[in-house]
Design a protein around this motif. Structure first.
Motif, PDB file in Angstrom:
ATOM      1  N   GLU A 216     -17.174  13.386  35.642  1.00  0.00           N
ATOM      2  CA  GLU A 216     -15.875  13.732  35.048  1.00  0.00           C
ATOM      3  C   GLU A 216     -15.344  12.570  34.217  1.00  0.00           C
ATOM      4  OE1 GLU A 216     -12.443  15.725  33.939  1.00  0.00           O
ATOM      5  OE2 GLU A 216     -14.295  16.509  34.776  1.00  0.00           O
ATOM      6  N   LEU A 217     -15.464  11.354  34.739  1.00  0.00           N
ATOM      7  CA  LEU A 217     -14.978  10.185  33.992  1.00  0.00           C
ATOM      8  C   LEU A 217     -15.740  10.009  32.682  1.00  0.00           C
ATOM      9  CD1 LEU A 217     -14.417   7.607  36.852  1.00  0.00           C
ATOM     10  CD2 LEU A 217     -12.675   8.633  35.393  1.00  0.00           C
ATOM     11  N   VAL A 218     -17.055  10.138  32.730  1.00  0.00           N
ATOM     12  CA  VAL A 218     -17.864   9.992  31.517  1.00  0.00           C
ATOM     13  C   VAL A 218     -17.513  11.083  30.511  1.00  0.00           C
ATOM     14  CG1 VAL A 218     -20.226  10.117  30.610  1.00  0.00           C
ATOM     15  CG2 VAL A 218     -19.735   8.710  32.619  1.00  0.00           C
ATOM     16  N   SER A 219     -17.310  12.299  30.985  1.00  0.00           N
ATOM     17  CA  SER A 219     -16.920  13.400  30.105  1.00  0.00           C
ATOM     18  C   SER A 219     -15.587  13.100  29.415  1.00  0.00           C
ATOM     19  CB  SER A 219     -16.819  14.693  30.912  1.00  0.00           C
ATOM     20  OG  SER A 219     -16.348  15.741  30.106  1.00  0.00           O
ATOM     21  N   ARG A 220     -14.620  12.620  30.177  1.00  0.00           N
ATOM     22  CA  ARG A 220     -13.307  12.272  29.602  1.00  0.00           C
ATOM     23  C   ARG A 220     -13.435  11.134  28.607  1.00  0.00           C
ATOM     24  NH1 ARG A 220      -8.439  14.800  32.082  1.00  0.00           N
ATOM     25  NH2 ARG A 220      -9.365  16.154  33.643  1.00  0.00           N
ATOM     26  N   LEU A 221     -14.280  10.160  28.916  1.00  0.00           N
ATOM     27  CA  LEU A 221     -14.472   9.030  28.000  1.00  0.00           C
ATOM     28  C   LEU A 221     -15.128   9.487  26.701  1.00  0.00           C
ATOM     29  CD1 LEU A 221     -15.518   6.301  30.570  1.00  0.00           C
ATOM     30  CD2 LEU A 221     -13.415   6.333  29.204  1.00  0.00           C
ATOM     31  N   HIS A 222     -16.083  10.397  26.786  1.00  0.00           N
ATOM     32  CA  HIS A 222     -16.706  10.934  25.563  1.00  0.00           C
ATOM     33  C   HIS A 222     -15.671  11.677  24.711  1.00  0.00           C
ATOM     34  CE1 HIS A 222     -20.876   9.818  25.823  1.00  0.00           C
ATOM     35  NE2 HIS A 222     -20.931  10.202  27.092  1.00  0.00           N
ATOM     36  N   ARG A 223     -14.788  12.437  25.356  1.00  0.00           N
ATOM     37  CA  ARG A 223     -13.728  13.113  24.593  1.00  0.00           C
ATOM     38  C   ARG A 223     -12.799  12.097  23.951  1.00  0.00           C
ATOM     39  NH1 ARG A 223     -13.147  17.743  28.913  1.00  0.00           N
ATOM     40  NH2 ARG A 223     -12.207  16.042  30.049  1.00  0.00           N
ATOM     41  N   ARG A 224     -12.537  11.003  24.646  1.00  0.00           N
ATOM     42  CA  ARG A 224     -11.676   9.954  24.080  1.00  0.00           C
ATOM     43  C   ARG A 224     -12.349   9.330  22.865  1.00  0.00           C
ATOM     44  NH1 ARG A 224      -7.615   8.683  22.019  1.00  0.00           N
ATOM     45  NH2 ARG A 224      -7.005   6.509  22.040  1.00  0.00           N
ATOM     46  N   ILE A 225     -13.659   9.101  22.935  1.00  0.00           N
ATOM     47  CA  ILE A 225     -14.401   8.555  21.789  1.00  0.00           C
ATOM     48  C   ILE A 225     -14.285   9.492  20.598  1.00  0.00           C
ATOM     49  CG2 ILE A 225     -16.718   8.057  20.913  1.00  0.00           C
ATOM     50  CD1 ILE A 225     -17.356   7.016  23.803  1.00  0.00           C
ATOM     51  N   THR A 226     -14.420  10.788  20.838  1.00  0.00           N
ATOM     52  CA  THR A 226     -14.294  11.780  19.761  1.00  0.00           C
ATOM     53  C   THR A 226     -12.900  11.721  19.143  1.00  0.00           C
ATOM     54  OG1 THR A 226     -15.935  13.209  20.803  1.00  0.00           O
ATOM     55  CG2 THR A 226     -14.442  14.245  19.224  1.00  0.00           C
ATOM     56  N   ALA A 227     -11.876  11.610  19.981  1.00  0.00           N
ATOM     57  CA  ALA A 227     -10.498  11.520  19.469  1.00  0.00           C
ATOM     58  C   ALA A 227     -10.291  10.241  18.669  1.00  0.00           C
ATOM     59  CB  ALA A 227      -9.504  11.586  20.629  1.00  0.00           C
ATOM     60  N   ILE A 228     -10.844   9.136  19.128  1.00  0.00           N
ATOM     61  CA  ILE A 228     -10.732   7.864  18.399  1.00  0.00           C
ATOM     62  C   ILE A 228     -11.422   7.977  17.050  1.00  0.00           C
ATOM     63  CG2 ILE A 228     -11.500   5.455  18.364  1.00  0.00           C
ATOM     64  CD1 ILE A 228     -11.033   5.462  21.454  1.00  0.00           C
ATOM     65  N   ASP A 229     -12.625   8.571  17.026  1.00  0.00           N
ATOM     66  CA  ASP A 229     -13.344   8.750  15.764  1.00  0.00           C
ATOM     67  C   ASP A 229     -12.534   9.593  14.781  1.00  0.00           C
ATOM     68  OD1 ASP A 229     -15.448   7.197  16.660  1.00  0.00           O
ATOM     69  OD2 ASP A 229     -16.715   8.908  17.200  1.00  0.00           O
ATOM     70  N   ALA A 230     -11.855  10.618  15.281  1.00  0.00           N
ATOM     71  CA  ALA A 230     -11.019  11.455  14.411  1.00  0.00           C
ATOM     72  C   ALA A 230      -9.841  10.649  13.868  1.00  0.00           C
ATOM     73  CB  ALA A 230     -10.527  12.687  15.167  1.00  0.00           C
ATOM     74  N   GLU A 231      -9.237   9.820  14.715  1.00  0.00           N
ATOM     75  CA  GLU A 231      -8.130   8.968  14.257  1.00  0.00           C
ATOM     76  C   GLU A 231      -8.603   7.988  13.197  1.00  0.00           C
ATOM     77  OE1 GLU A 231      -5.881   7.079  17.463  1.00  0.00           O
ATOM     78  OE2 GLU A 231      -6.288   8.818  18.731  1.00  0.00           O
ATOM     79  N   ILE A 232      -9.780   7.408  13.399  1.00  0.00           N
ATOM     80  CA  ILE A 232     -10.340   6.474  12.422  1.00  0.00           C
ATOM     81  C   ILE A 232     -10.571   7.178  11.091  1.00  0.00           C
ATOM     82  CG2 ILE A 232     -12.412   5.132  11.835  1.00  0.00           C
ATOM     83  CD1 ILE A 232     -12.554   4.373  14.856  1.00  0.00           C
ATOM     84  N   ALA A 233     -11.141   8.385  11.129  1.00  0.00           N
ATOM     85  CA  ALA A 233     -11.396   9.137   9.896  1.00  0.00           C
ATOM     86  C   ALA A 233     -10.096   9.433   9.164  1.00  0.00           C
ATOM     87  CB  ALA A 233     -12.144  10.435  10.219  1.00  0.00           C
ATOM     88  N   THR A 234      -9.065   9.814   9.908  1.00  0.00           N
ATOM     89  CA  THR A 234      -7.762  10.086   9.300  1.00  0.00           C
ATOM     90  C   THR A 234      -7.198   8.830   8.648  1.00  0.00           C
ATOM     91  OG1 THR A 234      -7.293  11.866  10.856  1.00  0.00           O
ATOM     92  CG2 THR A 234      -5.397  10.849   9.782  1.00  0.00           C
ATOM     93  N   LEU A 235      -7.281   7.709   9.330  1.00  0.00           N
ATOM     94  CA  LEU A 235      -6.776   6.446   8.773  1.00  0.00           C
ATOM     95  C   LEU A 235      -7.585   5.994   7.565  1.00  0.00           C
ATOM     96  CD1 LEU A 235      -5.914   4.522  12.058  1.00  0.00           C
ATOM     97  CD2 LEU A 235      -4.301   5.388  10.349  1.00  0.00           C
ATOM     98  N   GLN A 236      -8.891   6.235   7.583  1.00  0.00           N
ATOM     99  CA  GLN A 236      -9.713   5.874   6.420  1.00  0.00           C
ATOM    100  C   GLN A 236      -9.323   6.711   5.207  1.00  0.00           C
ATOM    101  OE1 GLN A 236     -13.616   6.347   8.203  1.00  0.00           O
ATOM    102  NE2 GLN A 236     -13.865   4.122   8.389  1.00  0.00           N
ATOM    103  N   GLN A 237      -9.047   7.994   5.416  1.00  0.00           N
ATOM    104  CA  GLN A 237      -8.590   8.851   4.312  1.00  0.00           C
ATOM    105  C   GLN A 237      -7.248   8.359   3.780  1.00  0.00           C
ATOM    106  OE1 GLN A 237      -8.513  12.737   6.063  1.00  0.00           O
ATOM    107  NE2 GLN A 237     -10.651  13.169   5.560  1.00  0.00           N
ATOM    108  N   GLN A 238      -6.351   8.036   4.685  1.00  0.00           N
ATOM    109  CA  GLN A 238      -5.039   7.541   4.279  1.00  0.00           C
ATOM    110  C   GLN A 238      -5.181   6.235   3.514  1.00  0.00           C
ATOM    111  OE1 GLN A 238      -2.333   6.582   7.474  1.00  0.00           O
ATOM    112  NE2 GLN A 238      -0.576   7.154   6.228  1.00  0.00           N
ATOM    113  N   ARG A 239      -6.065   5.355   3.971  1.00  0.00           N
ATOM    114  CA  ARG A 239      -6.288   4.083   3.276  1.00  0.00           C
ATOM    115  C   ARG A 239      -6.789   4.325   1.854  1.00  0.00           C
ATOM    116  NH1 ARG A 239      -9.731   0.280   1.676  1.00  0.00           N
ATOM    117  NH2 ARG A 239      -9.237  -1.903   2.110  1.00  0.00           N
ATOM    118  N   ARG A 240      -7.722   5.266   1.697  1.00  0.00           N
ATOM    119  CA  ARG A 240      -8.236   5.573   0.350  1.00  0.00           C
ATOM    120  C   ARG A 240      -7.110   6.062  -0.565  1.00  0.00           C
ATOM    121  NH1 ARG A 240     -12.787   7.126   3.382  1.00  0.00           N
ATOM    122  NH2 ARG A 240     -12.117   9.288   3.588  1.00  0.00           N
ATOM    123  N   ARG A 241      -6.208   6.880  -0.036  1.00  0.00           N
ATOM    124  CA  ARG A 241      -5.088   7.368  -0.850  1.00  0.00           C
ATOM    125  C   ARG A 241      -4.161   6.213  -1.250  1.00  0.00           C
ATOM    126  NH1 ARG A 241      -5.259  11.520   3.029  1.00  0.00           N
ATOM    127  NH2 ARG A 241      -3.399  10.707   4.080  1.00  0.00           N
TER     128      ARG A 241
END
Length: 123
Positions: free
Chosen positions: A78-103
């Motif tokens: 369960e902990l590993v599953s939650r951590l993998h979901r957190r990694i996915t959420a972090i990656d999405a936040e990074i992608a959003t910030l990279q798009q914002q930076r480009r703008r």
């Protein structure tokens, strides 16, 4: 132990411990004088909550995990599953910030291209 002792043992501020107690993450007993008293197992729970907060988990998600963690029922899967979901959420936040930076970079370039060039009179 009192909240001040719990704070000293865990390195978590009294203010934060009280907030976590209000959010239902920690359980304290009250003595005859109304003073909060925490048992020794609370140190382990505070360490878990602090680690989860440090990894960016929200209080609601942590609250859903604490009862099983405190009872020793929260498994590695369960902990590993939650951590993998957190990694996915972090990656999405990074992608959003990279798009914002480009703008923002594009806007800087747009403004720089419109900057008036100095003439002999303004030098």
């Amino acid at each position: 132990m009192r909240v001040s002792e719990l704070s000293a043992r865990t390195g978590v501020s009294i203010h934060r411990l009280r907030r976590w107690e209000s959010a239902g993450l920690l359980r304290a007993q009250r003595d005859d004088l109304g003073t909060r008293r925490f048992d020794d197992d609370t140190v382990r729970v505070v360490t878990f909550v602090a680690m989860a907060r440090d990894l960016g988990f929200g209080l609601d998600e942590i609250a859903s995990l604490v009862p099983d963690y405190a009872a020793g029922r929260l498994g590695i899967d369960e902990l590993v599953s939650r951590l993998h979901r957190r990694i996915t959420a972090i990656d999405a936040e990074i992608a959003t910030l990279q798009q914002q930076r480009r703008r923002v970079v594009d806007h800087v370039a747009w403004f720089e291209a419109r900057r008036p060039t100095p003439t002999k009179e303004t030098r």
